[in-house]
Design a protein around this motif. Sequence first.
Motif, PDB file in Angstrom:
ATOM      1  N   TYR A 133       0.801  -1.222   0.000  1.00 34.30           N
ATOM      2  CA  TYR A 133       0.000   0.000   0.000  1.00 34.30           C
ATOM      3  C   TYR A 133       0.835   1.274   0.000  1.00 34.30           C
ATOM      4  O   TYR A 133       0.302   2.369  -0.193  1.00 34.30           O
ATOM      5  CB  TYR A 133      -0.919   0.017   1.230  1.00 34.30           C
ATOM      6  CG  TYR A 133      -0.174  -0.057   2.541  1.00 34.30           C
ATOM      7  CD1 TYR A 133       0.217   1.089   3.210  1.00 34.30           C
ATOM      8  CD2 TYR A 133       0.160  -1.288   3.094  1.00 34.30           C
ATOM      9  CE1 TYR A 133       0.921   1.021   4.403  1.00 34.30           C
ATOM     10  CE2 TYR A 133       0.867  -1.372   4.278  1.00 34.30           C
ATOM     11  CZ  TYR A 133       1.239  -0.212   4.930  1.00 34.30           C
ATOM     12  OH  TYR A 133       1.951  -0.301   6.095  1.00 34.30           O
ATOM     13  N   HIS A 145       2.881  10.714   5.186  1.00 35.51           N
ATOM     14  CA  HIS A 145       2.079  10.630   3.968  1.00 35.51           C
ATOM     15  C   HIS A 145       1.590   9.210   3.669  1.00 35.51           C
ATOM     16  O   HIS A 145       0.904   9.001   2.670  1.00 35.51           O
ATOM     17  CB  HIS A 145       2.894  11.140   2.779  1.00 35.51           C
ATOM     18  CG  HIS A 145       3.503  12.490   2.995  1.00 35.51           C
ATOM     19  ND1 HIS A 145       2.767  13.650   3.007  1.00 35.51           N
ATOM     20  CD2 HIS A 145       4.792  12.862   3.229  1.00 35.51           C
ATOM     21  CE1 HIS A 145       3.555  14.675   3.224  1.00 35.51           C
ATOM     22  NE2 HIS A 145       4.796  14.230   3.373  1.00 35.51           N
ATOM     23  N   ILE A 175      -0.542   5.964   3.422  1.00 35.30           N
ATOM     24  CA  ILE A 175      -1.971   5.614   3.504  1.00 35.30           C
ATOM     25  C   ILE A 175      -2.195   4.732   4.726  1.00 35.30           C
ATOM     26  O   ILE A 175      -1.491   3.738   4.925  1.00 35.30           O
ATOM     27  CB  ILE A 175      -2.412   4.885   2.220  1.00 35.30           C
ATOM     28  CG1 ILE A 175      -2.411   5.868   1.044  1.00 35.30           C
ATOM     29  CG2 ILE A 175      -3.792   4.259   2.389  1.00 35.30           C
ATOM     30  CD1 ILE A 175      -2.690   5.218  -0.299  1.00 35.30           C
ATOM     31  N   SER A 196      -5.585   3.736   5.946  1.00 29.50           N
ATOM     32  CA  SER A 196      -6.925   3.155   6.098  1.00 29.50           C
ATOM     33  C   SER A 196      -7.344   2.494   4.796  1.00 29.50           C
ATOM     34  O   SER A 196      -6.886   2.866   3.700  1.00 29.50           O
ATOM     35  CB  SER A 196      -7.945   4.237   6.466  1.00 29.50           C
ATOM     36  OG  SER A 196      -8.208   5.096   5.373  1.00 29.50           O
ATOM     37  N   GLU A 197      -8.230   1.517   4.906  1.00 28.00           N
ATOM     38  CA  GLU A 197      -8.737   0.834   3.728  1.00 28.00           C
ATOM     39  C   GLU A 197      -9.529   1.799   2.842  1.00 28.00           C
ATOM     40  O   GLU A 197      -9.457   1.735   1.611  1.00 28.00           O
ATOM     41  CB  GLU A 197      -9.616  -0.346   4.148  1.00 28.00           C
ATOM     42  CG  GLU A 197     -10.099  -1.195   2.986  1.00 28.00           C
ATOM     43  CD  GLU A 197     -10.797  -2.454   3.444  1.00 28.00           C
ATOM     44  OE1 GLU A 197     -11.848  -2.775   2.886  1.00 28.00           O
ATOM     45  OE2 GLU A 197     -10.275  -3.117   4.372  1.00 28.00           O
ATOM     46  N   GLU A 198     -10.263   2.705   3.466  1.00 24.30           N
ATOM     47  CA  GLU A 198     -11.053   3.681   2.715  1.00 24.30           C
ATOM     48  C   GLU A 198     -10.159   4.556   1.837  1.00 24.30           C
ATOM     49  O   GLU A 198     -10.450   4.785   0.646  1.00 24.30           O
ATOM     50  CB  GLU A 198     -11.859   4.562   3.675  1.00 24.30           C
ATOM     51  CG  GLU A 198     -12.725   5.601   2.971  1.00 24.30           C
ATOM     52  CD  GLU A 198     -13.479   6.484   3.946  1.00 24.30           C
ATOM     53  OE1 GLU A 198     -14.291   7.307   3.486  1.00 24.30           O
ATOM     54  OE2 GLU A 198     -13.256   6.358   5.183  1.00 24.30           O
ATOM     55  N   ALA A 199      -9.069   5.053   2.418  1.00 27.87           N
ATOM     56  CA  ALA A 199      -8.143   5.903   1.666  1.00 27.87           C
ATOM     57  C   ALA A 199      -7.449   5.115   0.560  1.00 27.87           C
ATOM     58  O   ALA A 199      -7.225   5.627  -0.538  1.00 27.87           O
ATOM     59  CB  ALA A 199      -7.119   6.511   2.604  1.00 27.87           C
ATOM     60  N   LEU A 200      -7.140   3.865   0.838  1.00 29.68           N
ATOM     61  CA  LEU A 200      -6.476   3.035  -0.156  1.00 29.68           C
ATOM     62  C   LEU A 200      -7.399   2.761  -1.338  1.00 29.68           C
ATOM     63  O   LEU A 200      -6.989   2.851  -2.499  1.00 29.68           O
ATOM     64  CB  LEU A 200      -6.006   1.720   0.474  1.00 29.68           C
ATOM     65  CG  LEU A 200      -5.337   0.725  -0.469  1.00 29.68           C
ATOM     66  CD1 LEU A 200      -4.131   1.352  -1.163  1.00 29.68           C
ATOM     67  CD2 LEU A 200      -4.919  -0.534   0.287  1.00 29.68           C
ATOM     68  N   LYS A 239      -9.858   4.563  -2.395  1.00 33.50           N
ATOM     69  CA  LYS A 239      -9.982   5.810  -3.164  1.00 33.50           C
ATOM     70  C   LYS A 239      -8.792   5.970  -4.099  1.00 33.50           C
ATOM     71  O   LYS A 239      -8.942   6.359  -5.272  1.00 33.50           O
ATOM     72  CB  LYS A 239     -10.075   7.003  -2.213  1.00 33.50           C
ATOM     73  CG  LYS A 239     -10.244   8.330  -2.923  1.00 33.50           C
ATOM     74  CD  LYS A 239     -10.354   9.476  -1.921  1.00 33.50           C
ATOM     75  CE  LYS A 239     -10.500  10.820  -2.641  1.00 33.50           C
ATOM     76  NZ  LYS A 239     -10.597  11.952  -1.680  1.00 33.50           N
ATOM     77  N   ASN A 240      -7.594   5.650  -3.599  1.00 33.69           N
ATOM     78  CA  ASN A 240      -6.379   5.725  -4.410  1.00 33.69           C
ATOM     79  C   ASN A 240      -6.410   4.691  -5.535  1.00 33.69           C
ATOM     80  O   ASN A 240      -6.017   4.971  -6.673  1.00 33.69           O
ATOM     81  CB  ASN A 240      -5.163   5.517  -3.520  1.00 33.69           C
ATOM     82  CG  ASN A 240      -3.852   5.901  -4.190  1.00 33.69           C
ATOM     83  OD1 ASN A 240      -2.782   5.520  -3.744  1.00 33.69           O
ATOM     84  ND2 ASN A 240      -3.902   6.664  -5.269  1.00 33.69           N
ATOM     85  N   GLU A 295       5.458   8.251   0.523  1.00 34.88           N
ATOM     86  CA  GLU A 295       4.605   7.376   1.337  1.00 34.88           C
ATOM     87  C   GLU A 295       5.403   6.276   2.037  1.00 34.88           C
ATOM     88  O   GLU A 295       4.988   5.776   3.076  1.00 34.88           O
ATOM     89  CB  GLU A 295       3.504   6.762   0.466  1.00 34.88           C
ATOM     90  CG  GLU A 295       2.533   7.803  -0.081  1.00 34.88           C
ATOM     91  CD  GLU A 295       1.570   7.236  -1.099  1.00 34.88           C
ATOM     92  OE1 GLU A 295       1.123   6.086  -0.927  1.00 34.88           O
ATOM     93  OE2 GLU A 295       1.258   7.942  -2.090  1.00 34.88           O
TER      94      GLU A 295
END
Length: 256
Positions: A142, A174, A176, A178-182, A184-185, A200
């Motif tokens: 990630y 920087h 990532i 959370s699963e939500e942010a990942l 989205k990416n 990151e």
Amino acid sequence: MLNQSIKIIQSVQRSIDILNCFNDTSHHLSLNDISQRVKLNINTTRGLINTLTVNGLLIHDKINNLYSLGFYFIGKANIIQKQVESYITSAKSYVDNVAEKYHVTASLQLVNQHQIYSIYCAYPSNTAYTIILSEYSSLPLYATSSGKLLILYNLYDNNKLSIKNFEFKKYTPHTIMSEEALIKNLDEIRKNKYASEIEEFELGVSSMAVPILNQSNQLIATVSATLFVNNLINIKDSLLSDLKEIANEISNNFLK
């Protein structure tokens, strides 16, 4: 995307899970260690381990009552190395050219199950500073551009991460986390057809990677560039265009 139509033979999968217990930090394990890691009762684990040991896939140290990977794999390593060398040969000139043209570290990565490894890295010959990568080292998926491609194409199914115990570790401010942010990416990566990360995994360092896919649209390799963040803005568009062209050429060579 994962192929849900493939039938898995349970006993074979359990044996593979046992072999996967051994890694860079776990060279020797007891029967109890293995039983706990694969979440099987001790008798079932013992039967599988005995079978693997008889066939040379595991070695039993009777004095310390510990198990380790067997010498069976030595005979297969040469076959695998020749295959890896053929991939490197088909991609080397392209990767070398990117390193020289843009003064970056250019790499070819190969997918193995749930990990991706750099099998060849090229470095510019005339530059003051160079980012050195560790070949065959396992990196956090990630937090790296090639790792994100692996997640998107091989571990991301029906808007869910199809990987057990996916844990986030903070490497920089920087990273990532959370699963939500990942997810989205990942949606952005799908749309753009390339992945990137900016500081990151390591401060001051960025990377971009382009996928190499098989006929089933699964990731088999990537071609990437790793560079200092300050250099990215001036060369990003041109570098990305070259990486995509190179990925297409390498893909044609791989799939011949």
